[in-house]
Write a protein that holds these residues in place. Sequence first.
Motif, mmCIF file in Angstrom:
data_model
loop_
_atom_site.group_PDB
_atom_site.id
_atom_site.type_symbol
_atom_site.label_atom_id
_atom_site.label_comp_id
_atom_site.label_asym_id
_atom_site.label_seq_id
_atom_site.Cartn_x
_atom_site.Cartn_y
_atom_site.Cartn_z
ATOM 1 N N THR A 213 0.924 -1.224 -0.004
ATOM 2 C CA THR A 213 -0.039 0.028 0.040
ATOM 3 C C THR A 213 1.020 1.156 0.028
ATOM 4 O OG1 THR A 213 -1.925 1.011 1.101
ATOM 5 C CG2 THR A 213 -0.194 0.173 2.520
ATOM 6 N N THR A 214 0.407 2.348 0.294
ATOM 7 C CA THR A 214 0.999 3.672 -0.007
ATOM 8 C C THR A 214 0.955 4.203 1.570
ATOM 9 O OG1 THR A 214 -0.746 5.040 -0.858
ATOM 10 C CG2 THR A 214 0.503 4.018 -2.436
ATOM 11 N N PRO A 217 -1.922 6.924 2.395
ATOM 12 C CA PRO A 217 -2.788 6.511 1.179
ATOM 13 C C PRO A 217 -3.353 7.419 0.309
ATOM 14 C CG PRO A 217 -4.029 6.626 3.470
ATOM 15 C CD PRO A 217 -2.785 7.094 3.886
ATOM 16 N N SER A 275 1.608 -3.172 5.082
ATOM 17 C CA SER A 275 0.256 -2.898 5.089
ATOM 18 C C SER A 275 0.146 -2.413 6.754
ATOM 19 C CB SER A 275 -0.609 -3.875 4.943
ATOM 20 O OG SER A 275 -0.135 -5.166 5.476
ATOM 21 N N ASP A 279 -3.114 0.802 7.141
ATOM 22 C CA ASP A 279 -4.456 0.654 7.313
ATOM 23 C C ASP A 279 -4.735 1.036 8.870
ATOM 24 O OD1 ASP A 279 -4.696 -0.708 5.348
ATOM 25 O OD2 ASP A 279 -4.693 -2.966 5.947
#
Length: 283
Positions: A213-214, A217, A275, A279
């Motif tokens: 992921t970034t 995000p 992640s 998250d």
Amino acid sequence: MAVVTLFSAARLDHAQNQFALLAEHPVRVVGVWLDEGLPPAIDGVTVIHQPPGAAGLRLARGRNAGAAAAIDGGADVLVFLDADCLPGPGLLQRYAEAAAEHLESVLCGPVTYLPDGVIPSGHADFEANTRPHPARPNLPAGETRAATADEYRLFWSLSFACTAELWRRVGGFDEVYEGYGAEDTDYASKLRAADVELRWVGGAHAYHQYHPTTSPPWQHLDDILRNGALYRRRWGSWPMQGWLEAFADAGAIELRGDQWQRTASVSVSVSVSDSASADQPGG
């Protein structure tokens, strides 16, 4: 008891890993398919469909629909797991025991973020990979305690449980939220405002499977601004402050009065990370 899981095409493999572990237990599983198109048929899973709304995936509505289907099927305890999360060997038992003792509490267990390529199987493998996120309490198995008022902000919807009766009494997630972010912070604020106890449950370990992921995000920037503004109008503060500050530091947004808004188009560097960072509610 029933497990309610949200999943999509992007997380189908993760969900299948979860469903395989749940098949080892006498528990009903309700999977809520959030994408467009017909949902996949999965043995042992009651799959219902909640397609995206105008602003993206409807996580809040999906959890509500999954809970309704589980209760209609006779479930007395609801366990909510995101598709990314594997249930630890003791998760269902610990949640069931805590629900029996604390009928009026929303229950939360620890969450471990797994590194890339690690998918535990068997008690010893799970135990060896148990490293709960340090931001939240990690009590010994069999112990519980009530959250402090300040700890309600640590509620994560990726793993929690409650009795069906409490779910009905409190109500579900606010379906005004679509796309990424704030619906679980809103739910926690609703619990706190209604004096519903949030309780930490030792030994109810969930294991979040890795996905790239970034951080922050970037793909969810507009969702975060929209849903954050909805939350602020209701509760008087901005959620996901960590992400907002990171976007601001990159020059993508700025605070105008009391509103975060996009700036003129800027070039930003998007880095892919694990992640365990992107998250987290609130960044």
